[in-house]
Scaffold this motif. Structure first.
Motif, PDB file in Angstrom:
ATOM      1  N   THR A 167       0.841  -1.194   0.000  1.00 47.23           N
ATOM      2  CA  THR A 167       0.000   0.000   0.000  1.00 47.23           C
ATOM      3  C   THR A 167       0.874   1.242   0.000  1.00 47.23           C
ATOM      4  O   THR A 167       1.852   1.316   0.755  1.00 47.23           O
ATOM      5  CB  THR A 167      -0.932   0.020   1.222  1.00 47.23           C
ATOM      6  N   SER A 168       0.528   2.194  -0.855  1.00 43.28           N
ATOM      7  CA  SER A 168       1.308   3.430  -0.935  1.00 43.28           C
ATOM      8  C   SER A 168       1.174   4.222   0.359  1.00 43.28           C
ATOM      9  O   SER A 168       0.105   4.268   0.976  1.00 43.28           O
ATOM     10  CB  SER A 168       0.841   4.280  -2.122  1.00 43.28           C
ATOM     11  N   VAL A 210      -2.832   3.775  -2.736  1.00 38.69           N
ATOM     12  CA  VAL A 210      -2.867   2.832  -3.851  1.00 38.69           C
ATOM     13  C   VAL A 210      -2.380   1.471  -3.346  1.00 38.69           C
ATOM     14  O   VAL A 210      -1.328   1.391  -2.700  1.00 38.69           O
ATOM     15  CB  VAL A 210      -1.990   3.309  -5.020  1.00 38.69           C
ATOM     16  N   TRP A 253       0.026  -2.935 -13.742  1.00 38.44           N
ATOM     17  CA  TRP A 253      -0.455  -1.562 -13.682  1.00 38.44           C
ATOM     18  C   TRP A 253      -0.005  -0.749 -14.895  1.00 38.44           C
ATOM     19  O   TRP A 253       1.044  -0.982 -15.467  1.00 38.44           O
ATOM     20  CB  TRP A 253       0.049  -0.869 -12.409  1.00 38.44           C
TER      21      TRP A 253
END
Length: 217
Positions: A32-33, A41, A53
């Motif tokens: 997870t960003s 994200v 992506w």
């Protein structure tokens, strides 16, 4: 014993479906960003594939489109990843063979005897399913080059300050694996209980079987 056999089939079928989803989905673990986007994200990775992506930029910001893709052929595959792939396959193999043999035999003869190997096979499937969690120690979870590639692509597009957590988190696939472990174990337990019940019924029938009258002389 018939009741135990039905319950065993239900547990084993549930475990098989969960195991299949965990093995061939692309959301076993995730990153997870921590910065760089208005909303966090999440990037998903599976045992055999990952969420590919495509980054698109516009005046309003950046958008990431995700689809499931096979891992690139030049990606490093360490011993943990190879083990996770092997054990997840073995879990499906051992559990699946005895699950379908159970279902087929039940359709042919509902009163058939439970195989003594069935419980052991489901227990092995439980063990192999648990060992597929070795993926959490692999290069997919630690030093993931695909995450670094995404960061480089984002920086190349002029987006600065984006970063992801250093280590992965469990996602849908890992949770399915944990649930499959429980259901494989329950299938092994009820299969053993079915075998014990059948043996007890046989002993009871043998003890109550009437003696044949002797011939009159």
């Amino acid at each position: 014993s018939i009741c135990y056999s039905i319950i065993t089939s239900v547990f084993a079928a549930t475990a098989f479906l969960l195991s299949w989803a965990a093995a061939f989905g692309c959301s076993f673990l995730s990153f997870t960003s921590t910065s760089g986007f208005t909303r966090p994200v999440t990037i998903q990775f599976g045992i055999w594939s990952y969420q590919f992506w495509t980054v698109a930029t516009s005046v309003g910001g950046s958008i990431i489109f995700e689809t499931c893709h096979r891992y690139p052929s030049d990606m490093e595959v360490d011993s943990y990843l190879r083990s996770a792939r092997a054990f997840s396959t073995l879990a499906l193999l051992f559990g699946g063979v005895f699950l379908f043999s159970n279902l087929i035999a039940s359709c042919i003869s509902p009163l058939r005897k439970t195989s003594h190997l069935e419980g052991s096979a489901f227990l092995l499937a439980c063990l192999f399913q648990g060992l597929s969690l070795l993926l959490l120690n692999s290069v997919i979870c630690k030093d993931n080059t695909l995450v670094e590639q995404l960061l480089n692509d984002v920086v190349g597009l002029g987006n600065q300050g984006m970063d992801f957590s250093d280590t992965c988190s469990v996602s849908t696939g890992a949770n399915c694996t944990i649930a499959a472990i429980v259901f494989w174990f329950l299938a092994a337990l009820t299969s053993h209980m079915a075998t014990v019940a059948e043996k007890r019924d046989e002993e009871s029938n043998a003890a109550t079987e009437p003696l044949l009258p002797g011939e009159n002389l």
